[in-house]
Design an enzyme around this catalytic site. Sequence first.
Site, PDB file in Angstrom:
ATOM      1  N   HIS A  52       0.823  -1.213   0.000  1.00  0.00           N
ATOM      2  CA  HIS A  52       0.000   0.000   0.000  1.00  0.00           C
ATOM      3  C   HIS A  52       0.859   1.266   0.000  1.00  0.00           C
ATOM      4  O   HIS A  52       1.269   1.756   1.048  1.00  0.00           O
ATOM      5  CB  HIS A  52      -0.914  -0.012   1.236  1.00  0.00           C
ATOM      6  CG  HIS A  52      -2.010   1.007   1.194  1.00  0.00           C
ATOM      7  ND1 HIS A  52      -3.261   0.774   1.730  1.00  0.00           N
ATOM      8  CD2 HIS A  52      -2.063   2.268   0.700  1.00  0.00           C
ATOM      9  CE1 HIS A  52      -4.013   1.841   1.575  1.00  0.00           C
ATOM     10  NE2 HIS A  52      -3.312   2.768   0.950  1.00  0.00           N
ATOM     11  N   HIS A  54       1.322   5.274  -2.151  1.00  0.00           N
ATOM     12  CA  HIS A  54       0.792   6.276  -3.092  1.00  0.00           C
ATOM     13  C   HIS A  54       1.981   7.034  -3.663  1.00  0.00           C
ATOM     14  O   HIS A  54       2.541   7.902  -2.994  1.00  0.00           O
ATOM     15  CB  HIS A  54      -0.138   7.251  -2.366  1.00  0.00           C
ATOM     16  CG  HIS A  54      -1.358   6.617  -1.760  1.00  0.00           C
ATOM     17  ND1 HIS A  54      -2.557   6.506  -2.424  1.00  0.00           N
ATOM     18  CD2 HIS A  54      -1.565   6.052  -0.545  1.00  0.00           C
ATOM     19  CE1 HIS A  54      -3.461   5.912  -1.649  1.00  0.00           C
ATOM     20  NE2 HIS A  54      -2.882   5.623  -0.493  1.00  0.00           N
ATOM     21  N   PHE A  55       2.382   6.710  -4.891  1.00  0.00           N
ATOM     22  CA  PHE A  55       3.551   7.359  -5.486  1.00  0.00           C
ATOM     23  C   PHE A  55       3.195   8.587  -6.337  1.00  0.00           C
ATOM     24  O   PHE A  55       4.064   9.222  -6.909  1.00  0.00           O
ATOM     25  CB  PHE A  55       4.409   6.356  -6.256  1.00  0.00           C
ATOM     26  CG  PHE A  55       5.336   5.535  -5.357  1.00  0.00           C
ATOM     27  CD1 PHE A  55       5.413   5.775  -3.994  1.00  0.00           C
ATOM     28  CD2 PHE A  55       6.137   4.541  -5.890  1.00  0.00           C
ATOM     29  CE1 PHE A  55       6.263   5.032  -3.157  1.00  0.00           C
ATOM     30  CE2 PHE A  55       7.008   3.804  -5.074  1.00  0.00           C
ATOM     31  CZ  PHE A  55       7.067   4.040  -3.720  1.00  0.00           C
ATOM     32  N   ARG A  56       1.912   8.932  -6.432  1.00  0.00           N
ATOM     33  CA  ARG A  56       1.463  10.268  -6.901  1.00  0.00           C
ATOM     34  C   ARG A  56       1.649  10.590  -8.375  1.00  0.00           C
ATOM     35  O   ARG A  56       1.260  11.678  -8.800  1.00  0.00           O
ATOM     36  CB  ARG A  56       2.112  11.382  -6.072  1.00  0.00           C
ATOM     37  CG  ARG A  56       1.975  11.255  -4.555  1.00  0.00           C
ATOM     38  CD  ARG A  56       0.534  11.238  -4.112  1.00  0.00           C
ATOM     39  NE  ARG A  56       0.397  11.354  -2.665  1.00  0.00           N
ATOM     40  CZ  ARG A  56      -0.687  11.006  -1.992  1.00  0.00           C
ATOM     41  NH1 ARG A  56      -1.744  10.514  -2.631  1.00  0.00           N
ATOM     42  NH2 ARG A  56      -0.752  11.144  -0.700  1.00  0.00           N
ATOM     43  N   HIS A 170     -10.812   0.503   1.320  1.00  0.00           N
ATOM     44  CA  HIS A 170     -10.698   1.530   2.359  1.00  0.00           C
ATOM     45  C   HIS A 170     -12.076   1.593   3.009  1.00  0.00           C
ATOM     46  O   HIS A 170     -13.007   2.170   2.440  1.00  0.00           O
ATOM     47  CB  HIS A 170     -10.316   2.886   1.740  1.00  0.00           C
ATOM     48  CG  HIS A 170     -10.255   4.011   2.721  1.00  0.00           C
ATOM     49  ND1 HIS A 170      -9.178   4.867   2.816  1.00  0.00           N
ATOM     50  CD2 HIS A 170     -11.138   4.441   3.668  1.00  0.00           C
ATOM     51  CE1 HIS A 170      -9.406   5.755   3.768  1.00  0.00           C
ATOM     52  NE2 HIS A 170     -10.608   5.523   4.292  1.00  0.00           N
ATOM     53  N   ASP A 299       0.686   2.461   3.725  1.00  0.00           N
ATOM     54  CA  ASP A 299      -0.167   3.555   3.260  1.00  0.00           C
ATOM     55  C   ASP A 299       0.679   4.832   3.107  1.00  0.00           C
ATOM     56  O   ASP A 299       0.251   5.916   3.509  1.00  0.00           O
ATOM     57  CB  ASP A 299      -1.362   3.775   4.192  1.00  0.00           C
ATOM     58  CG  ASP A 299      -2.399   4.702   3.589  1.00  0.00           C
ATOM     59  OD1 ASP A 299      -2.309   5.008   2.385  1.00  0.00           O
ATOM     60  OD2 ASP A 299      -3.317   5.131   4.331  1.00  0.00           O
TER      61      ASP A 299
HETATM   62  N1  LIG Z   1      -4.477   7.601   4.056  1.00  0.00           N
HETATM   63  C1  LIG Z   1      -4.622   8.868   3.760  1.00  0.00           C
HETATM   64  O1  LIG Z   1      -4.939   9.646   4.662  1.00  0.00           O
HETATM   65  N2  LIG Z   1      -4.445   9.355   2.525  1.00  0.00           N
HETATM   66  C2  LIG Z   1      -4.207   8.613   1.318  1.00  0.00           C
HETATM   67  C3  LIG Z   1      -5.446   7.982   0.786  1.00  0.00           C
HETATM   68  C4  LIG Z   1      -5.954   6.809   1.611  1.00  0.00           C
HETATM   69  O2  LIG Z   1      -5.244   5.798   1.755  1.00  0.00           O
HETATM   70  O3  LIG Z   1      -7.064   6.852   2.106  1.00  0.00           O
HETATM   71  C5  LIG Z   1      -3.612   9.532   0.264  1.00  0.00           C
HETATM   72  O4  LIG Z   1      -3.545   9.135  -0.902  1.00  0.00           O
HETATM   73  O5  LIG Z   1      -3.183  10.650   0.596  1.00  0.00           O
HETATM   74 ZN   LIG Z   2      -7.226   4.562   2.310  1.00  0.00          ZN
HETATM   75 ZN   LIG Z   3      -3.990   4.585   0.895  1.00  0.00          ZN
END
Ligand SMILES: NC(=O)N[C@@H](CC(=O)O)C(=O)O
Ligand SMILES: [Zn+2]
Ligand SMILES: [Zn+2]
Length: 432
Positions: A52, A54-56, A170, A299
């Site tokens: 999990h 998020h590399f944006r 989620h 995450d």
């Molecule tokens: N966990 C978070 O608070 N943010 C995550 C999105 C997510 O995993 O819900 C994000 O992409 O910024």
């Molecule tokens: Zn999430």
């Molecule tokens: Zn996430």
Amino acid sequence: MLVRNATLADGRVRDVRIDGERIDAVGTDLTAEGEVVDADERLLLPGAVDAHVHFREPGAPHKETWRTGSRSAAAGGVTTVVDQPNTDPPTTTGAAYDQKELCADDALVDYGINGGVTPDWDPETLLDRPVFALGEVFLADSTGEMGIDGDLFEDAVHRASEAGVPVTVHAEDATLFDPGARDRAGEGTGRGADADAWSAYRAAAAEIAAVERAVEIGVDAGARLHVAHTSTPEAVDIVADAPDAVTCEVTPHHCLLSRDDLGDLGTFGRMNPPLRSEKRRAALYDRVVRGRADLIATDHAPHTRAEKETTLLDAPSGVPGVETMVPLLLAETLDGPLTAERVRDLTAATPAETFDLDRKGRVAAGMDADLALYDLDRARPIRGGRLHSKCGWTPFEGRPGVFPEWTLVRGTRVYDGVMGTFGSADGVNVRG
Ligand SMILES: NC(=O)N[C@@H](CC(=O)O)C(=O)O
Ligand SMILES: [Zn+2]
Ligand SMILES: [Zn+2]
């Protein structure tokens, strides 16, 4: 290449011989032509699989790129990452998947790409691609505003089940959020005690109810369901008591931080699901330690300092974590409740097994030579400024971490912690 005298997670001291991209033998008194590295009984772990991140990219390269995110992973002993779909464009069509795959070409570590679900997603073209999993499917809004309703979720779970693709969810139920607390969040400064309003707003009950419902839907559909970032002991128990096809992950921040830390973190501690009470944190972490929770994933959700330094309602949700997961957990083997074996299982063996990555997650002959070496005598305070994520901060500032001396991905040294250097971008799609 031969790594001699490495202490494995179970305490055995062994030589590990690498032939090309694979581990060729694990034994004693092994010989090899080529490079020999003496591990001097330091700890050799399988590269971690972070299910999990998020590399944006595409969409928000100012927060993180595949290059910076995967460097951060390699510098934290993570050799496989799974990227989430809340980018711009969201990864909800085959074309969007292809666009993300082009960005992932910059990855230093191996990766999977998840597909997302929105009202205008295109399941035909999306599921035609080698998506790692469907998800994270957002049952409530988070970064990217991809929250969907229960009917669409049910439909998506059925489609995934038919396609033989796992679903990660989620799970928060926005109808159970506390509007009064949201008003308080809007009135407060976001600093000090005011930051706690986000935790009051996205109440634990909203997660527990959503996990219960999601598990019901997943089981009914005969799907493989993975619950993302479970932040309450109650949610972990629901998953643990469900059939084996239902699994969950817990983040390092929900294990090690609680509402009590929000006074210091302020808006930097805003994330979804939010930090919980100290009592829930301790009970959650206990389930991780005992193996009742399946695995740890970060995450990793980077946002810039400037974005975070605003009011509580305007600050984006999320904290970085891919580089600090293994270091923090190894420090917890020194003066906390974890063992090296548990760290190996939580961060590598179990995530690999959970997502059918047959050649990842274990130090054994025939496996990919994804490895990281750690000196447990060299814990040092974590400093946001020394990490490699573009965001440049961490919610774990000052806590001890044991960082890798080097990291290999399929036999190639992608990170040298002594020199502080990185290899080239050779990461491959683990489903490709
Ligand atoms: N966990 C978070 O608070 N943010 C995550 C999105 C997510 O995993 O819900 C994000 O992409 O910024
Ligand atoms: Zn999430
Ligand atoms: Zn996430």
